[in-house]
Enzyme design. Structure first.
Site, PDB file in Angstrom:
ATOM      1  N   LEU A  64       0.833  -1.195   0.000  1.00  9.21           N
ATOM      2  CA  LEU A  64       0.000   0.000   0.000  1.00  9.21           C
ATOM      3  C   LEU A  64       0.875   1.255   0.000  1.00  9.21           C
ATOM      4  O   LEU A  64       0.866   2.034   0.961  1.00  9.21           O
ATOM      5  CB  LEU A  64      -0.924   0.013   1.228  1.00  9.21           C
ATOM      6  CG  LEU A  64      -1.834  -1.193   1.416  1.00  9.21           C
ATOM      7  CD1 LEU A  64      -2.609  -1.087   2.716  1.00  9.21           C
ATOM      8  CD2 LEU A  64      -2.775  -1.333   0.240  1.00  9.21           C
ATOM      9  N   PRO A  65       1.637   1.468  -1.065  1.00 13.24           N
ATOM     10  CA  PRO A  65       2.451   2.686  -1.109  1.00 13.24           C
ATOM     11  C   PRO A  65       1.535   3.909  -1.126  1.00 13.24           C
ATOM     12  O   PRO A  65       0.444   3.868  -1.696  1.00 13.24           O
ATOM     13  CB  PRO A  65       3.243   2.554  -2.406  1.00 13.24           C
ATOM     14  CG  PRO A  65       2.502   1.569  -3.225  1.00 13.24           C
ATOM     15  CD  PRO A  65       1.750   0.678  -2.290  1.00 13.24           C
ATOM     16  N   HIS A  66       1.971   4.967  -0.477  1.00 13.10           N
ATOM     17  CA  HIS A  66       1.151   6.175  -0.435  1.00 13.10           C
ATOM     18  C   HIS A  66       2.037   7.397  -0.283  1.00 13.10           C
ATOM     19  O   HIS A  66       3.169   7.305   0.186  1.00 13.10           O
ATOM     20  CB  HIS A  66       0.119   6.104   0.693  1.00 13.10           C
ATOM     21  CG  HIS A  66       0.691   5.745   2.021  1.00 13.10           C
ATOM     22  ND1 HIS A  66       0.989   4.446   2.370  1.00 13.10           N
ATOM     23  CD2 HIS A  66       1.028   6.497   3.080  1.00 13.10           C
ATOM     24  CE1 HIS A  66       1.485   4.423   3.596  1.00 13.10           C
ATOM     25  NE2 HIS A  66       1.532   5.657   4.053  1.00 13.10           N
ATOM     26  N   ALA A  67       1.486   8.524  -0.710  1.00  9.79           N
ATOM     27  CA  ALA A  67       2.246   9.774  -0.660  1.00  9.79           C
ATOM     28  C   ALA A  67       1.288  10.949  -0.703  1.00  9.79           C
ATOM     29  O   ALA A  67       0.151  10.824  -1.152  1.00  9.79           O
ATOM     30  CB  ALA A  67       3.207   9.847  -1.846  1.00  9.79           C
TER      31      ALA A  67
END
Length: 154
Positions: A64-67
């Site tokens: 769950l990459p997030h930015a």
């Protein structure tokens, strides 16, 4: 908040394989640029910066990459199913084949967290993950992710 408001059908893809986490972030950046008109380099840089704080591979083949990004007005998502799982430094050391990236406005505190919780809950469901892994069609994957659970009358 519903996944259908976060994830556009065009932001769902199936990829054969990726050679590295960096290449994955570039793919996510390309899709975000094409679908949400976000600067690819900003997206890639923000995802890599967040990943440097600790891996976003949550286990069971899921990442769950997030930015947070300047210029974004609402939380947006990109979903990838990778046919050949990718080493992702996940908490359980298992390779990743389901990736749901979240991109949030830089000032979105609660919305970003709500979206992350929603995606996390959705991908913790083994039936949903099984359906995602069994399908190669992006439209079907989008439907699986965004269909609302039906409640049965008593």
């Amino acid at each position: 908040m519903e996944l259908s408001s976060i994830l556009q059908p065009e932001a769902v893809r199936v990829l054969n394989s990726l050679t590295s986490k960096k290449r994955l972030f570039h793919e996510l950046g390309e899709i975000a640029a094409a679908v949400y008109h976000l600067p690819q380099s900003d997206t890639v840089e923000s995802l890599m910066e967040r990943e440097s704080l600790g891996p976003t591979g949550v286990g069971h083949g899921i990442a769950l990459p997030h930015a947070r990004l300047e210029g974004l007005e609402q939380v947006r998502g990109v979903f990838l199913r990778i046919e050949k799982p990718l080493d992702f430094d996940s908490v359980d050391r298992q390779p990743v084949d389901l990736v749901f990236a979240l991109l949030a406005p830089s000032a979105s505190g609660v919305d970003h967290l709500r979206a992350l919780a929603l995606v996390s809950r959705t991908l913790r469901d083994p039936d949903i993950c099984a359906k995602l892994r069994a399908n190669d069609d992006a439209a079907t994957l989008h439907a699986v992710l965004t269909e609302l659970p039906t409640s049965e009358a008593a």
